[in-house]
Each structure stands twice: as C-alpha cells, then as structure tokens.
Scaffold this active site. Structure first.
Site, mmCIF file in Angstrom:
data_model
loop_
_atom_site.group_PDB
_atom_site.id
_atom_site.type_symbol
_atom_site.label_atom_id
_atom_site.label_comp_id
_atom_site.label_asym_id
_atom_site.label_seq_id
_atom_site.Cartn_x
_atom_site.Cartn_y
_atom_site.Cartn_z
ATOM 1 N N ARG A 172 0.834 -1.216 0.000
ATOM 2 C CA ARG A 172 0.000 0.000 0.000
ATOM 3 C C ARG A 172 0.866 1.262 0.000
ATOM 4 O O ARG A 172 0.536 2.258 0.653
ATOM 5 C CB ARG A 172 -0.947 0.031 1.203
ATOM 6 N N SER A 221 -10.063 -0.199 4.739
ATOM 7 C CA SER A 221 -9.195 -0.331 5.918
ATOM 8 C C SER A 221 -8.580 1.020 6.288
ATOM 9 O O SER A 221 -8.036 1.712 5.427
ATOM 10 C CB SER A 221 -8.065 -1.318 5.636
ATOM 11 N N GLU A 291 -3.515 3.725 6.405
ATOM 12 C CA GLU A 291 -3.636 3.389 4.983
ATOM 13 C C GLU A 291 -4.439 4.489 4.272
ATOM 14 O O GLU A 291 -4.122 4.898 3.166
ATOM 15 C CB GLU A 291 -4.329 2.035 4.817
#
Ligand code: FAD
Length: 298
Positions: A172, A221, A291
């Site tokens: 990510r 998330s 994130e």
C-alpha cells in the site's frame, strides 16, 4: 482561488467551491477551491498547462481511500472518475486502462476477454489511478504485480511513459517521480478461462459481502496491517468495535473499518482514528500506520 488562463478551449467541467463530500466514499469533506473533470487526456494536458505555476494540485479517483477535512482543499482537484474512461485490449494479453476506469470494471473486462490475473481488483471500489497510487491489493494480488507500464502527466501537462523500475513499490505504498500523476496503466495478464475467471470474481465478492460493512459509507481499511499481524485483530482485542465519535463508529463487522452512520464530520472520523491508534499503542505497544489518505484544511 484558481486562475486558469485559457478556459475557453477546455472541454471538461470546471467547478468552483465544490463540496468534496460528493466525491468521497465516506461522504464527508469540505469544499475544494476548484474541481476539474477533464473531457479526456488531451483536455487535461491543456488544463494543467494553463494553470499558474505553483498552484496546488490534488488528484482524486473515486475517493474510496480518502478523508478530506471539513475545511476542504485549497487549490485544484483533478477528478478522474467518469472522465478518463478509456479501456481497451492492446494485444492478446495486454490491456490499457485509463486512470478513471473503475478497478472492478477492469477485473470484469479482462475476465470477459479470457485473461486471468486482475480478478482481485473486482471488489476494490476505486479507480485504476487510485489503485496505482496505493498499490491496492486483495486476496494475494497487488496492482503493481500486473503493471507493464504507466502513462503519467506532470503539472505542465507533459505526458510520459514510465515502467515499474521508476517507482519504489511496497505494501500500500508507491513512491515515484514528484509532480507526476497517473493517466493510464498498461496491464500484462495471462490467458485464462472465462468461466473460471467469472467464478473467481463471484467468490471474491461473496467473501467481501460477509466480512465488510458494505451498507454504510466507509473508506475500507483505516490502517495498514503491521508485519505479521492484522490491524483489525489488534483493534478488536482493545474492545473498540462499535465505539463512536459523533456519527463515526468503528464497524461492528470489521474493526479496521470506520463507518459514517449518517452525519459524521471529518473531525469525528479523524478523532476516532486517533483514539483507536492511541488505544492500540497503549494496549499492544504497536503504532498503526495509516492506509487512508487524509488531506485538506481543518
Ligand atoms: C468498502 C471498501 C473496500 C476496500 N477494499 C480495499 C482492498 O481490498 N484493498 C485495497 O488496497 N484497498 C481497498 N479499499 C481502499 C480503496 O478502494 C483503494 O485504495 C482504491 O485503490 C482507491 O482508489 P480511488 O480511486 O478511490 O482513490 P482515491 O481515494 O480517490 O485516492 C487515493 C489516493 O490516490 C491518489 N490518486 C488517485 N488517483 C490518482 C491518479 N490518477 N494519479 C495519482 N494519484 C492518484 C489520491 O491523490 C490519493 O492520495 C477499499 C475501500 C472501500 C471503501
């Protein structure tokens, strides 16, 4: 306020004082000074070329990984969703997808063309531009695993072709040339079976429906999983499921999701994020890394 030198030749839409809540999956976020929705890549190049030097520019796809603060964004937002929508086969196993194409559409398109490798994109509710920027992934697949090349544009409207070697890619996380954004991806896939591909998509979507709060606005998330563990496990073990700040609540379904029950503000969400992060640090000694991208003015 943005000053554009040559608006007369633009074919896209230029919107002033545009609420970002309309552009984010959390449905929160104050106004951007200016949002440009280009007609196509050429129009985008003309727009960027006409912007005064030093004008802050921010890119947004489907806003599915984004918290825009309540004060909004000073500068110009380029919105690609519904704008840069080209999607076509370039060879038997290569696909060119422009930045505004939904990742799920790419998954379905590639399967329909008898290709395998992009099915994991089916449940990621963003654009290909956002998937490239985040190295979005699911169920063992990651976006940059299937990237052959990308097309980029800079703040002067200059287009370039770049390869994965120009980027530093991680979980990510994508680092690359400053002041350049993605306008298209060339994806390299393998030949596969159409029926198998469709079945795989169905099974991945079913798993998501059972494990994610798909009914309420959220941004996926909140935190990255720390090495060897899961952010959701750590948060749940702190007893934080269902905890709220205003209308922002830690999901009862998935502890690493924050849902907007209806009237949450960006402040509520950001407070809850910090509360969760502090509690996890106190209880487990782990500092969770965000994130979700947080942008804009308080
Ligand atoms: C229900 C739900 C489930 C999710 N599941 C997953 C999952 O399984 N895996 C996963 O990885 N993510 C998941 N996400 C998060 C999110 O969908 C992904 O990160 C997605 O790739 C973001 O795409 P976007 O177009 O919405 O990007 P945005 O949220 O609009 O932007 C995200 C970042 O990308 C940048 N960006 C956007 N477009 C460009 C561009 N063209 N060029 C350069 N930078 C750009 C933005 O500036 C921003 O920094 C989920 C989100 C939701 C709401």
């Amino acid at each position: 306020m943005t000053i554009v030198a040559d608006t007369a030749r633009l074919r896209g839409r230029l919107l002033e004082y545009e609420p970002m809540a309309k552009y984010t999956s959390w449905r929160v976020g104050g106004p951007a000074d200016c949002v440009f929705i280009p007609a196509d890549i050429e129009d985008l190049a003309l727009f960027l070329h006409s912007l005064p030097a030093g004008q802050p520019i921010y890119w947004i796809g489907l806003g599915s990984n984004l918290l825009v603060r309540d004060g909004g964004i000073r500068g110009t937002v380029i919105a690609t969703s519904g704008a840069l929508t080209g999607l076509r086969m370039t060879s038997e196993t290569e696909v060119r997808a422009e930045a505004g194409v939904a990742s799920a559409k790419v998954a379905r398109f590639t399967v329909a063309h008898g290709l395998t490798g992009a099915q994991f994109l089916c449940g990621i509710p963003g654009t290909i531009g956002g998937a490239l920027a985040m190295n979005a992934g699911a169920f063992g697949g990651e976006t940059w695993d299937i990237v052959d090349n990308v097309e980029t544009i800079d703040q002067h409207g200059q287009l370039r072709m770049r390869g994965p070697a120009d980027y530093s890619i991680g979980y990510r996380r994508v680092g690359g040339p400053a002041g350049e954004w993605f306008v298209a991806a060339h994806l390299r896939l393998r030949k596969g079976d159409v029926a198998d591909g469709k079945a795989r998509i169905r099974s991945l979507l079913a798993r998501r429906g059972q494990t994610q709060p798909v009914q309420m606005p959220n941004a996926g998330s909140i935190f990255k999983n720390p090495p060897g563990d899961y952010a959701a496990r750590l948060i749940e073990a702190c007893g934080l499921k269902g905890v709220c700040e205003g209308d922002a609540c830690v999901s009862d379904v998935h502890a690493n999701f924050i849902v907007n029950r209806g009237k949450a503000t960006a402040v509520d969400i950001e407070r809850l994020i910090e509360r969760v992060r502090e509690q996890v640090k106190r209880t487990h000694g782990v500092t969770l890394e965000l994130e979700v991208c947080i942008v804009g003015e308080p």
